[in-house]
Scaffold this motif. Structure first.
Motif, PDB file in Angstrom:
ATOM      1  N   ALA A 383       2.951  -0.700 -21.623  1.00 43.84           N
ATOM      2  CA  ALA A 383       3.696  -0.474 -20.383  1.00 43.84           C
ATOM      3  C   ALA A 383       2.771   0.009 -19.273  1.00 43.84           C
ATOM      4  CB  ALA A 383       4.817   0.534 -20.621  1.00 43.84           C
ATOM      5  N   LEU A 384       1.872   0.932 -19.599  1.00 42.58           N
ATOM      6  CA  LEU A 384       0.954   1.454 -18.584  1.00 42.58           C
ATOM      7  C   LEU A 384       0.006   0.369 -18.088  1.00 42.58           C
ATOM      8  CD1 LEU A 384       0.036   4.986 -20.007  1.00 42.58           C
ATOM      9  CD2 LEU A 384       1.593   4.441 -18.134  1.00 42.58           C
ATOM     10  N   LEU A 385      -0.532  -0.433 -19.023  1.00 47.63           N
ATOM     11  CA  LEU A 385      -1.443  -1.507 -18.611  1.00 47.63           C
ATOM     12  C   LEU A 385      -0.716  -2.551 -17.772  1.00 47.63           C
ATOM     13  CD1 LEU A 385      -3.502  -2.018 -21.904  1.00 47.63           C
ATOM     14  CD2 LEU A 385      -4.297  -0.996 -19.754  1.00 47.63           C
ATOM     15  N   GLY A 386       0.514  -2.889 -18.153  1.00 47.70           N
ATOM     16  CA  GLY A 386       1.280  -3.871 -17.396  1.00 47.70           C
ATOM     17  C   GLY A 386       1.594  -3.394 -15.993  1.00 47.70           C
ATOM     18  N   LEU A 387       2.068  -2.150 -15.866  1.00 45.68           N
ATOM     19  CA  LEU A 387       2.379  -1.615 -14.542  1.00 45.68           C
ATOM     20  C   LEU A 387       1.114  -1.445 -13.713  1.00 45.68           C
ATOM     21  CD1 LEU A 387       5.129   1.046 -15.398  1.00 45.68           C
ATOM     22  CD2 LEU A 387       5.418  -1.257 -14.486  1.00 45.68           C
ATOM     23  N   GLY A 388       0.026  -1.072 -14.382  1.00 47.82           N
ATOM     24  CA  GLY A 388      -1.244  -0.956 -13.659  1.00 47.82           C
ATOM     25  C   GLY A 388      -1.694  -2.287 -13.094  1.00 47.82           C
ATOM     26  N   ALA A 389      -1.521  -3.358 -13.874  1.00 48.41           N
ATOM     27  CA  ALA A 389      -1.897  -4.694 -13.395  1.00 48.41           C
ATOM     28  C   ALA A 389      -1.025  -5.108 -12.205  1.00 48.41           C
ATOM     29  CB  ALA A 389      -1.762  -5.707 -14.526  1.00 48.41           C
ATOM     30  N   LEU A 390       0.259  -4.807 -12.285  1.00 48.60           N
ATOM     31  CA  LEU A 390       1.152  -5.141 -11.172  1.00 48.60           C
ATOM     32  C   LEU A 390       0.799  -4.354  -9.913  1.00 48.60           C
ATOM     33  CD1 LEU A 390       4.644  -5.290 -12.946  1.00 48.60           C
ATOM     34  CD2 LEU A 390       3.200  -7.200 -12.248  1.00 48.60           C
ATOM     35  N   ALA A 391       0.239  -3.167 -10.088  1.00 43.17           N
ATOM     36  CA  ALA A 391      -0.070  -2.312  -8.941  1.00 43.17           C
ATOM     37  C   ALA A 391      -1.376  -2.681  -8.239  1.00 43.17           C
ATOM     38  CB  ALA A 391      -0.137  -0.847  -9.384  1.00 43.17           C
ATOM     39  N   LEU A 392      -2.192  -3.537  -8.832  1.00 41.07           N
ATOM     40  CA  LEU A 392      -3.512  -3.844  -8.271  1.00 41.07           C
ATOM     41  C   LEU A 392      -3.466  -4.340  -6.828  1.00 41.07           C
ATOM     42  CD1 LEU A 392      -5.333  -5.478 -11.323  1.00 41.07           C
ATOM     43  CD2 LEU A 392      -5.725  -3.218 -10.314  1.00 41.07           C
ATOM     44  N   PRO A 393      -2.542  -5.233  -6.439  1.00 43.93           N
ATOM     45  CA  PRO A 393      -2.542  -5.706  -5.041  1.00 43.93           C
ATOM     46  C   PRO A 393      -2.257  -4.611  -4.015  1.00 43.93           C
ATOM     47  CG  PRO A 393      -1.287  -7.200  -6.445  1.00 43.93           C
ATOM     48  CD  PRO A 393      -1.579  -5.980  -7.258  1.00 43.93           C
ATOM     49  N   THR A 394      -1.791  -3.445  -4.469  1.00 39.70           N
ATOM     50  CA  THR A 394      -1.470  -2.366  -3.527  1.00 39.70           C
ATOM     51  C   THR A 394      -2.673  -1.975  -2.687  1.00 39.70           C
ATOM     52  OG1 THR A 394       0.189  -1.525  -5.087  1.00 39.70           O
ATOM     53  CG2 THR A 394      -0.509  -0.038  -3.341  1.00 39.70           C
ATOM     54  N   SER A 395      -3.878  -2.067  -3.264  1.00 39.77           N
ATOM     55  CA  SER A 395      -5.089  -1.681  -2.530  1.00 39.77           C
ATOM     56  C   SER A 395      -5.330  -2.565  -1.311  1.00 39.77           C
ATOM     57  CB  SER A 395      -6.307  -1.740  -3.455  1.00 39.77           C
ATOM     58  OG  SER A 395      -6.487  -3.061  -3.962  1.00 39.77           O
ATOM     59  N   ASP A 396      -4.694  -3.732  -1.280  1.00 41.37           N
ATOM     60  CA  ASP A 396      -4.872  -4.671  -0.168  1.00 41.37           C
ATOM     61  C   ASP A 396      -3.729  -4.574   0.848  1.00 41.37           C
ATOM     62  OD1 ASP A 396      -6.231  -6.806   1.158  1.00 41.37           O
ATOM     63  OD2 ASP A 396      -4.761  -8.228   0.351  1.00 41.37           O
ATOM     64  N   MET A 397      -2.844  -3.606   0.679  1.00 40.26           N
ATOM     65  CA  MET A 397      -1.646  -3.528   1.510  1.00 40.26           C
ATOM     66  C   MET A 397      -1.986  -3.263   2.976  1.00 40.26           C
ATOM     67  SD  MET A 397       1.805  -1.231   0.961  1.00 40.26           S
ATOM     68  CE  MET A 397       0.935   0.346   1.010  1.00 40.26           C
ATOM     69  N   LEU A 563       5.943   7.583  -9.960  1.00 42.87           N
ATOM     70  CA  LEU A 563       4.731   7.092  -9.306  1.00 42.87           C
ATOM     71  C   LEU A 563       4.334   5.720  -9.847  1.00 42.87           C
ATOM     72  CD1 LEU A 563       2.584  10.369  -9.134  1.00 42.87           C
ATOM     73  CD2 LEU A 563       3.801   9.230  -7.270  1.00 42.87           C
ATOM     74  N   LEU A 564       4.507   5.507 -11.150  1.00 43.94           N
ATOM     75  CA  LEU A 564       4.230   4.187 -11.725  1.00 43.94           C
ATOM     76  C   LEU A 564       5.150   3.127 -11.122  1.00 43.94           C
ATOM     77  CD1 LEU A 564       3.786   5.044 -15.527  1.00 43.94           C
ATOM     78  CD2 LEU A 564       2.013   4.220 -13.965  1.00 43.94           C
ATOM     79  N   THR A 565       6.420   3.472 -10.992  1.00 45.09           N
ATOM     80  CA  THR A 565       7.386   2.543 -10.397  1.00 45.09           C
ATOM     81  C   THR A 565       6.983   2.174  -8.976  1.00 45.09           C
ATOM     82  OG1 THR A 565       9.219   3.384 -11.732  1.00 45.09           O
ATOM     83  CG2 THR A 565       9.781   2.271  -9.681  1.00 45.09           C
ATOM     84  N   VAL A 566       6.648   3.177  -8.172  1.00 47.75           N
ATOM     85  CA  VAL A 566       6.286   2.943  -6.770  1.00 47.75           C
ATOM     86  C   VAL A 566       5.040   2.070  -6.669  1.00 47.75           C
ATOM     87  CG1 VAL A 566       5.435   4.073  -4.679  1.00 47.75           C
ATOM     88  CG2 VAL A 566       7.405   5.018  -5.885  1.00 47.75           C
ATOM     89  N   ALA A 567       4.030   2.385  -7.458  1.00 48.34           N
ATOM     90  CA  ALA A 567       2.776   1.619  -7.392  1.00 48.34           C
ATOM     91  C   ALA A 567       3.000   0.160  -7.777  1.00 48.34           C
ATOM     92  CB  ALA A 567       1.728   2.260  -8.303  1.00 48.34           C
ATOM     93  N   ALA A 568       3.726  -0.082  -8.869  1.00 51.82           N
ATOM     94  CA  ALA A 568       3.968  -1.456  -9.305  1.00 51.82           C
ATOM     95  C   ALA A 568       4.832  -2.210  -8.303  1.00 51.82           C
ATOM     96  CB  ALA A 568       4.632  -1.453 -10.682  1.00 51.82           C
ATOM     97  N   THR A 569       5.808  -1.526  -7.712  1.00 49.09           N
ATOM     98  CA  THR A 569       6.679  -2.167  -6.714  1.00 49.09           C
ATOM     99  C   THR A 569       5.883  -2.549  -5.475  1.00 49.09           C
ATOM    100  OG1 THR A 569       8.572  -0.881  -7.504  1.00 49.09           O
ATOM    101  CG2 THR A 569       8.761  -1.893  -5.339  1.00 49.09           C
ATOM    102  N   PHE A 570       5.039  -1.650  -5.004  1.00 44.87           N
ATOM    103  CA  PHE A 570       4.177  -1.969  -3.866  1.00 44.87           C
ATOM    104  C   PHE A 570       3.301  -3.175  -4.179  1.00 44.87           C
ATOM    105  CE2 PHE A 570       4.006   2.575  -1.889  1.00 44.87           C
ATOM    106  CZ  PHE A 570       5.292   2.393  -1.428  1.00 44.87           C
ATOM    107  N   GLY A 571       2.730  -3.183  -5.381  1.00 46.78           N
ATOM    108  CA  GLY A 571       1.838  -4.278  -5.745  1.00 46.78           C
ATOM    109  C   GLY A 571       2.538  -5.624  -5.739  1.00 46.78           C
ATOM    110  N   LEU A 572       3.727  -5.703  -6.325  1.00 48.51           N
ATOM    111  CA  LEU A 572       4.471  -6.960  -6.348  1.00 48.51           C
ATOM    112  C   LEU A 572       4.886  -7.389  -4.950  1.00 48.51           C
ATOM    113  CD1 LEU A 572       6.739  -6.665  -9.516  1.00 48.51           C
ATOM    114  CD2 LEU A 572       5.065  -8.443  -9.034  1.00 48.51           C
TER     115      LEU A 572
END
Length: 735
Positions: A383-397, A563-572
């Protein structure tokens, strides 16, 4: 609290006709008030205290004749060079004169006079000035403006009206009805009863009607942004259905345990209602907390949405018990009605000790909990790895206010924007304006050439227009055309470079404004406020959950999950709406930066909704742990009893929010997508997967709280322990 709500629920059911009549009167009264007092919504985003807003206020004061909305009509001749001929100029003059006589227009300037003809002589721009601001332009005036140039079009010319005057209020339509329909289907499947589903939906719709009517009634005295009513409608529908669902579900459970209807309602409101009250309070606090960032339009949006949440809670705690009183046992499935006690005690008499049937522990909730606990370490890691992967695009926001380049393809605003970019370059769609204000006409006249020279020498500036002077000569207005579009990062650097270069001008104040500059200022202020607000929300979640669960680690775990939810949501959201991945699936024509206020608004809303699921799941875990179950068994029980209801609640919220993805407005589309994705991640990945795995890993330590802190913290009793003690004390008196 639970005892008070128990009495409220019983009282509302016994006086159900009076309660229903009161809410009906409130609905009709606010509806009439909304029809008579409704005011216009604002399509711009003012930001008091910023340089761009100061310049705008000065322009409204010094150039009052040009304080209304502006429009730009783009012309494209059938062939290059035609606008340089008498025939082409005659067509442009004809369209200009037609525009000048439109209702609400005080003047129009043809391309030749404004020197707004492209180098190849095929494109031209007509500047149109309206008497009123964009928010006060009527639909009839806007429609007449969009239809200008019919004769020129018949001759093969392209005529595309555009400008801020086309920034109309987004309208709620049939798209969100899809979400409501899906929510209704989920309710029917969950309850297996049309009556239960209908009562729950009716209660939520009445709450939304009251909330929206009240909001529109206030819009005549409080300025609302055009997205505020849509946001309020989104949240009002979603939480209204969910809160009613929780109470109805607990009422049905109480009936099956042998309680008479009035006692079943009382206990449902006293237990599930306590959780509803707390969950609603967290959403209201989070949305009201947007005022902390001191951004007026965001504060109004937050308070408007919070108001609808308050109404949803009040309706769930009062009207829902009344409606359940009308429905009685018909909220049960047909088979369940036959299992009801042969001689049930009628309302108004003493309740017997409930006789609960043997509990079925083979349901999906129990099986999923055992599976998550058995493989808890792999589950947490995956779960942590999956949400972390989804959150990666957040750095480009990237954040910005929307421009007409992201409007739906084929819309008048988008056609005009594309035609201007095609003929003149993207910088013409987001012009900047420099205001030079001196203490005297002489000081202003001396400063203007210096400003013009410095700006013209700035990288990425295409042109600087000649100055326009105010009637007293003390204020000058210069237009600046950058080489890049409004949301291009290079344009942001142009704004910063210009402000840096003209900051040393002596004898006059030099201020940069324009829609593009205002958007940049708003985005910067919101970006600066985001970490502060996030810290506030996380700290608040820890304190509130500490009150509810009497634990240190459970609130920390909940905050980290949020925080995991927010990061993954931002990334998607960044991946789809900014980077354009799978954009076709959501009907997005043109990817671009996210709307400036989306991240901070999303944090506030998702915080409240995440706490909803946390409370409904973990409160049952604590309840069973306090009553003697092991930490592992309490976790299984909490998931087993809450999984079905939380799943239904999450599907309903996803459906309601998802319905707004089908709206054309890209801002509303992105808000609906982000909220739907955020709820899905938080409910199914964080709360129903990570939470049971982590809770079983923590064991008894998860419920530890220092004694001194336990004495200091007030007991809010969300799980209804006080109510059970109250009923137990009354039992000897009954017998």
């Amino acid at each position: 609290m639970s005892t008070l709500l128990y009495r409220l629920g019983r009282g509302a059911m016994r006086r159900r006709r009076l309660v229903a009549a009161i809410w009906l009167v409130v609905l009709v009264g606010l509806g009439l008030a909304a029809l008579n007092l409704r005011g216009p919504t604002a399509s711009d985003f003012s930001m008091p205290g910023t340089e761009s807003q100061q310049a705008r206020d000065l322009l409204d004061e010094q150039f009052s004749a040009a304080s209304g909305a502006t429009g730009t009509i783009a012309l494209k001749a059938p062939q290059p060079g035609l606008l340089g001929t008498p025939e082409g100029q005659a067509v442009a003059t004809e369209v200009t004169q037609e525009a000048a006589t439109l209702p609400g227009v005080i003047g129009a300037v043809d391309p030749l006079t404004a020197q707004a003809i492209s180098p190849d002589g095929q494109y031209g721009l007509i500047q149109v000035q309206f008497a009123e601001g964009a928010d006060k332009v009527t639909n009839e005036e806007r429609e007449a403006y969009e239809q200008v140039g019919a004769a020129a079009k018949a001759e093969g010319w392209q005529v595309a009206p555009g400008g801020e005057v086309l920034n109309a209020e987004p309208q709620a339509g049939s798209s969100e009805a899809i979400g409501v329909a899906v929510a209704a289907i989920v309710l029917v499947v969950t309850f297996g009863s049309l009556v239960a589903a209908g009562m729950t939906m009716l209660n939520a719709l009445i709450g939304v009607g009251v909330g929206m009517a009240g909001l529109y009634a206030l819009s005549g005295t409080v300025e609302l942004t055009s997205t505020a009513p849509i946001l309020a409608l989104m949240l009002g529908l979603a939480v209204g259905i969910d809160y009613s669902l929780f109470i109805t579900s607990r009422y049905r459970q109480n009936l099956l345990e042998g309680l008479p209807p009035d006692e079943a309602v009382g206990r449902a409101v006293g237990t599930a209602g306590s959780a509803v009250l707390f969950a609603g309070a967290t959403v209201v606090i989070a949305l009201s907390g947007l005022a902390v960032v001191n951004i007026p339009f965001l504060t109004v949006m937050g308070l408007a949405a919070a108001g609808t949440i308050v109404i949803a809670v009040l309706v769930a705690l009062t009207l829902q018990p009344a409606l359940l009183g009308f429905a009685g046992r018909r909220v049960l499935r047909r088979k369940q009605r036959h299992q009801y006690r042969a001689n049930p005690i009628e309302p108004g008499t003493d309740a017997p000790e409930p006789t609960a049937p043997a509990e079925d522990r083979s349901t999906f909730g129990f099986r999923w909990a055992r599976l998550a606990i058995r493989f808890r370490v792999p589950v947490i890691l995956v779960a942590l790895l999956g949400l972390g992967a989804l959150a990666l695009p957040t750095s480009d926001m990237r954040l910005a206010l929307p421009d007409q380049g992201t409007a739906p393809v084929g819309s008048p605003a988008r056609v005009s924007n594309d035609l201007i970019s095609e003929g003149f370059g993207p910088g013409f769609t987001g012009r900047l304006a420099i205001v030079v204000a001196g203490d005297s006409p002489e000081a202003t006249a001396a400063a203007v050439p210096q400003v013009a020279a410095l700006v013209q020498g700035t990288d990425n500036v295409l042109a600087v227009t000649p100055p326009q002077l105010s009637p007293d000569g003390r204020t000058a207005l210069l237009g600046v055309i950058p080489e890049t579009g409004p949301t291009d990062p290079a344009t942001e650097r142009v704004v910063d470079d210009i402000r840096g270069s003209v900051g040393g001008i002596q004898g006059a104040d030099v201020l940069l404004t324009g829609v593009t500059a205002i958007g940049i200022d708003v985005s910067e202020k919101l970006t600066d406020a985001l970490p502060i607000y996030l810290l506030l929300v996380v700290g608040l979640s820890i304190v509130l959950l500490m009150l509810v669960f009497r634990s240190l680690l459970v609130p920390v775990k909940a905050a980290l999950g949020f925080l995991l939810t927010v990061a993954a949501t931002f990334g998607l959201t960044v991946a789809v709406f900014q980077q354009g991945h799978l954009a076709d699936l959501v009907g997005l024509d043109t990817p671009g930066p996210l709307i400036s206020f989306l991240p901070i608004l999303l944090i506030g809303i998702l915080f409240g909704l995440a706490m909803d699921y946390e409370v409904f799941l973990v409160s049952r875990m604590r309840e069973d742990f306090v009553h003697g179950d092991t930490a592992r068994q309490a976790t299984i029980n909490g998931m087993g009893h809450g999984a079905r209801v939380v799943t239904a609640a999450a599907l309903i919220m996803i459906s309601v929010f998802g319905g707004f993805i089908f709206m054309e407005d890209p801002v509303i589309k992105s808000m609906g997508f982000a909220l739907a994705v955020g709820v899905a991640i938080d409910a199914f990945v964080v709360r129903m997967t990570i939470v049971p795995a982590v809770m079983s890993l923590l064991g008894d330590a998860g419920w530890w709280l220092p004694r001194w802190l336990n004495r200091v913290l007030p007991n809010v009793d969300v799980e209804g322990e006080g109510l059970r003690n109250h009923l137990a004390e009354q039992e000897p008196a009954r017998t």
